[in-house]
Each structure stands twice: as C-alpha cells, then as structure tokens.
Design a protein around this motif. Sequence first.
Motif, mmCIF file in Angstrom:
data_model
loop_
_atom_site.group_PDB
_atom_site.id
_atom_site.type_symbol
_atom_site.label_atom_id
_atom_site.label_comp_id
_atom_site.label_asym_id
_atom_site.label_seq_id
_atom_site.Cartn_x
_atom_site.Cartn_y
_atom_site.Cartn_z
ATOM 1 N N LYS A 153 58.819 70.696 -77.266
ATOM 2 C CA LYS A 153 58.549 69.436 -77.976
ATOM 3 C C LYS A 153 59.289 68.272 -77.309
ATOM 4 N N VAL A 210 32.717 59.915 -86.764
ATOM 5 C CA VAL A 210 33.849 59.012 -87.003
ATOM 6 C C VAL A 210 34.675 59.508 -88.182
ATOM 7 N N LEU A 211 33.995 59.927 -89.253
ATOM 8 C CA LEU A 211 34.692 60.509 -90.409
ATOM 9 C C LEU A 211 35.527 61.703 -89.971
ATOM 10 N N PHE A 226 36.658 62.741 -86.959
ATOM 11 C CA PHE A 226 37.794 62.561 -86.062
ATOM 12 C C PHE A 226 38.877 61.677 -86.645
ATOM 13 N N SER A 227 38.507 60.808 -87.560
ATOM 14 C CA SER A 227 39.534 60.033 -88.241
ATOM 15 C C SER A 227 40.412 60.962 -89.092
ATOM 16 N N LEU A 228 39.765 61.857 -89.846
ATOM 17 C CA LEU A 228 40.505 62.857 -90.624
ATOM 18 C C LEU A 228 41.375 63.735 -89.727
ATOM 19 N N SER A 267 42.446 63.307 -86.702
ATOM 20 C CA SER A 267 43.525 62.603 -85.999
ATOM 21 C C SER A 267 44.770 62.522 -86.864
ATOM 22 N N THR A 268 44.569 62.140 -88.114
ATOM 23 C CA THR A 268 45.720 62.009 -89.001
ATOM 24 C C THR A 268 46.358 63.367 -89.262
ATOM 25 N N SER A 300 48.329 64.618 -86.311
ATOM 26 C CA SER A 300 49.521 63.838 -85.963
ATOM 27 C C SER A 300 50.636 63.993 -86.999
ATOM 28 N N TRP A 327 55.441 62.633 -87.983
ATOM 29 C CA TRP A 327 56.096 61.769 -88.979
ATOM 30 C C TRP A 327 56.445 62.413 -90.330
ATOM 31 N N LEU A 368 53.251 64.126 -101.249
ATOM 32 C CA LEU A 368 52.647 63.684 -99.979
ATOM 33 C C LEU A 368 51.169 64.069 -99.919
ATOM 34 N N SER A 413 49.251 61.577 -101.966
ATOM 35 C CA SER A 413 49.238 60.256 -101.372
ATOM 36 C C SER A 413 48.321 60.217 -100.142
ATOM 37 N N LEU A 414 48.412 61.257 -99.322
ATOM 38 C CA LEU A 414 47.582 61.293 -98.113
ATOM 39 C C LEU A 414 46.104 61.506 -98.458
ATOM 40 N N VAL A 427 44.753 58.132 -99.514
ATOM 41 C CA VAL A 427 44.489 57.235 -98.391
ATOM 42 C C VAL A 427 43.246 57.671 -97.622
ATOM 43 N N LEU A 428 43.161 58.969 -97.326
ATOM 44 C CA LEU A 428 42.070 59.444 -96.463
ATOM 45 C C LEU A 428 40.730 59.463 -97.188
ATOM 46 N N ASP A 442 50.041 51.913 -102.682
ATOM 47 C CA ASP A 442 50.349 53.338 -102.579
ATOM 48 C C ASP A 442 51.557 53.475 -101.642
ATOM 49 N N VAL A 494 52.860 56.226 -95.738
ATOM 50 C CA VAL A 494 51.688 57.094 -95.575
ATOM 51 C C VAL A 494 50.492 56.272 -95.082
ATOM 52 N N LEU A 495 50.299 55.100 -95.676
ATOM 53 C CA LEU A 495 49.239 54.201 -95.207
ATOM 54 C C LEU A 495 49.420 53.881 -93.732
ATOM 55 N N SER A 522 48.974 57.004 -91.356
ATOM 56 C CA SER A 522 47.602 57.464 -91.341
ATOM 57 C C SER A 522 46.766 56.557 -90.430
ATOM 58 N N SER A 540 47.958 57.048 -86.739
ATOM 59 C CA SER A 540 47.554 58.335 -86.174
ATOM 60 C C SER A 540 46.137 58.272 -85.634
ATOM 61 N N THR A 541 45.246 57.701 -86.433
ATOM 62 C CA THR A 541 43.854 57.619 -85.995
ATOM 63 C C THR A 541 43.720 56.692 -84.780
ATOM 64 N N SER A 557 44.993 58.268 -81.621
ATOM 65 C CA SER A 557 44.232 59.433 -81.150
ATOM 66 C C SER A 557 42.860 59.047 -80.606
ATOM 67 N N TRP A 582 38.715 60.994 -78.370
ATOM 68 C CA TRP A 582 37.321 61.190 -78.784
ATOM 69 C C TRP A 582 36.371 60.015 -78.598
ATOM 70 N N LEU A 589 34.616 52.651 -88.029
ATOM 71 C CA LEU A 589 36.003 53.095 -88.188
ATOM 72 C C LEU A 589 36.755 52.245 -89.214
ATOM 73 N N VAL A 607 35.724 53.548 -92.621
ATOM 74 C CA VAL A 607 36.398 54.801 -92.980
ATOM 75 C C VAL A 607 37.865 54.554 -93.342
#
Lengths: 192, 192
Positions: free
Chosen positions: A22, A151-152, A154-156, A158-159, A162, A166, A178, A181-182, A185-186, B147, B151-152, B155, B158-159, B162, B166, B182, B185
């Motif tokens: 790492k 897009v949906l 890879f956005s999911l 990616s987060t 990653s 964090w 968490l 909360s995540l 957001v997603l 929120d 996290v916001l 998130s 990260s997208t 990344s 893609w 994007l 989303v």
Amino acid sequence: MHNMKPNTRKNEIIKTAATLFKDKGYSAVTMRDIAKAMGIKAASLYNHINSKQDILKAIIISLAEEFTLGMETIKASQVNSIEKLKQIISMHINITSRNKAGMATLNNDWMHLEDQLEYYLKLRVNYEDNLRDIIRQGILNNEILNDNLEVLLFSLLSTLRSLYIWIPLEDNLNEIELSQSLSNVLINGIKN
Amino acid sequence: MHNMKPNTRKNEIIKTAATLFKDKGYSAVTMRDIAKAMGIKAASLYNHINSKQDILKAIIISLAEEFTLGMETIKASQVNSIEKLKQIISMHINITSRNKAGMATLNNDWMHLEDQLEYYLKLRVNYEDNLRDIIRQGILNNEILNDNLEVLLFSLLSTLRSLYIWIPLEDNLNEIELSQSLSNVLINGIKN
C-alpha cells in the motif's frame, strides 16, 4: 514456536506485506523489506510463503472471492433492487474496513498478478455484470432512474472501490451510520 | 530534426512514459523501457529530460496545477453551489479525457514524487478544502442536503478521480452528454 501456528504467522506476513505494498507499491517492495518490517530474517519468510507473488495472490484473490460470494448472495435474495444496492454498499464498507491495506493492494497492484491474473479479471467482470443486472432490473421495475446505465454503474463502483482511501479502520467506524449515509448520497443524491 | 522541436519531442516522451507508467506502474518502468517504446536509444532520452523522476513531475504537477486553477476559477464565479459542482464535474471530464494515462499516473504513482511531493500534497489538500467549502456553502444555502459532509465530499471525489478508468478517449467522447449524465447521477441520485 511459530511452527505450531503456521496460519497465524502466515497471516502476519500477509498483513505486513499488504501495508508495505500500500505504501510503496508491489514492485518497489522486496521480500527483504517484508522480513525487515517483521523483525525476522528473509530466509525465515520462506518457511511460510514461497514468493512475493504468492503473497499478492493471497491478498487479492481472497478479497475478490469474498466480494464475489457476497454479491451472489445479495443478487439471489428476495428484496427489491434499491435494497440490494444498500446491501452491496454495506458489504463494501464491511470488507474494506477490515482490509484497508489489502484493498489498496487490490486496487493498485492487481495487474502484477501472474498466473491468477485471468481468474481475477474473470471475478471482476462477473462482479460488474451482476451489479449491472441489479441496476437494469431496478430500471425495469421503475425503482431506478432510466439514465445512462454505464454512468450509474461506474459512478457507484468508483465510490465503493475508493472506500479504502478514506473510511476509518474497523475499530473507529460506526458501520451502520456510514452505510446509511453513503446509501443516502449514492441513491438519493445530494440535492436538497 | 528533433532539436528544432524540443517541446514536441519532450511531450512525446512524457506521453509515452505516462502510458507505460499506467500499464506497469512507475517503479517497474525504466528509462530504457521508455526509449524502447519510442524506438530511440536510451542516451537520446537524456537530451530532452534529466531523469524518470523529472517525467513523473512533468506529468503529475502540470495536471494538479490545471485542476487547481480550474477549481479557483469556478469557486470564485458568481453562480450557486449546484452550478459550481456541475462545472467541476465538467472540468474533470474535460481534463481527464485529454490525459487518461496521465491521470492514471497521478492516481497510482503520486507517492513516488520526491522533492515535489510536498507541493503536490499541498495542491491536493487545497483542492479538497475548496470543494468542501463549496459543498458547505451549498448546505448553508439549502441547495445541498445537510447530510454527512465528509461522505458527500469523498463520494464525489472518488467518482471524479476514477473517471480515467472508464471514460472514453477525447475523440470518442460526447463530453456534454456525459457531463449531464454524471451530474444527474451525482447530484440527483439514482432513485426514481
């Protein structure tokens, strides 16, 4: 002594190696570095593990299989698509919080896998296909917006991929908070 | 001939190196590999660039400065927070589509920077602080959901970080369409 607990010592090697990978990347770490970090002789490492490549396999393949199994279970469960996505988000938080260094290695050094590279890529494509299927089903059921599916997806991803960068370590993490909360957001976005 | 176009040849070296760094990682690539990929002698490389480290700096620092400048401009503009976020998403798509290999190098190999590591980290923290400020302002204005701010932030980041994995190359990309999709989303979520 260590011969009585071979798995414990082996796990310790894997854990130490993951932290070094790492921090410096797989290519820059030697078996000597791993031995030094453990305060043992390089030759002793070879009582437990055959090569640096074997350590990389142990780290990445076991994580990839854990994700695959979790995904298959969630995909087969009898809940709606949004609920499945929430469970997938929770799974990523759970596995990642227990394996932060391993997840960094998986993300940064998967391309250094040798004979198991093809198997790893198969698991990865399979995982993405399953997630795509869940989202597509959600769109068909009018649970998920009929926007650009890729897009949906890879956005999911990616987060989720990653997260290791964090999220806090397991001991300092409120996993349920968490996850909520995540998911919020997603799934619901950030707009008020 | 190449002495008449020093920048062109230097840019070619940087571009070739970025692709090799992306595929094998910075540590595993030698100056000899870079020369070989360009079909020239390793010694010729040194007419244009002093070291592998100088190539890494040229790739990462120029990208980090481009993002920094873009962020400062957007932050200072007289639009609301959601509009600023949309502009930031567009900026990431634009810069990334023109520098896919460079973005991979930035993401995977920034830790191999030597004397400019501190400067890079300063730019990175500054970028995150500015994005956090924009989100915080959006929450204060009731534009963004109140929120978990971190996290916001992560998130979104990260997208955006990344994207290089893609998105299509510049020539095959409908930049406006991807920006809208994007933004949709990330800002509005995926729930129907």
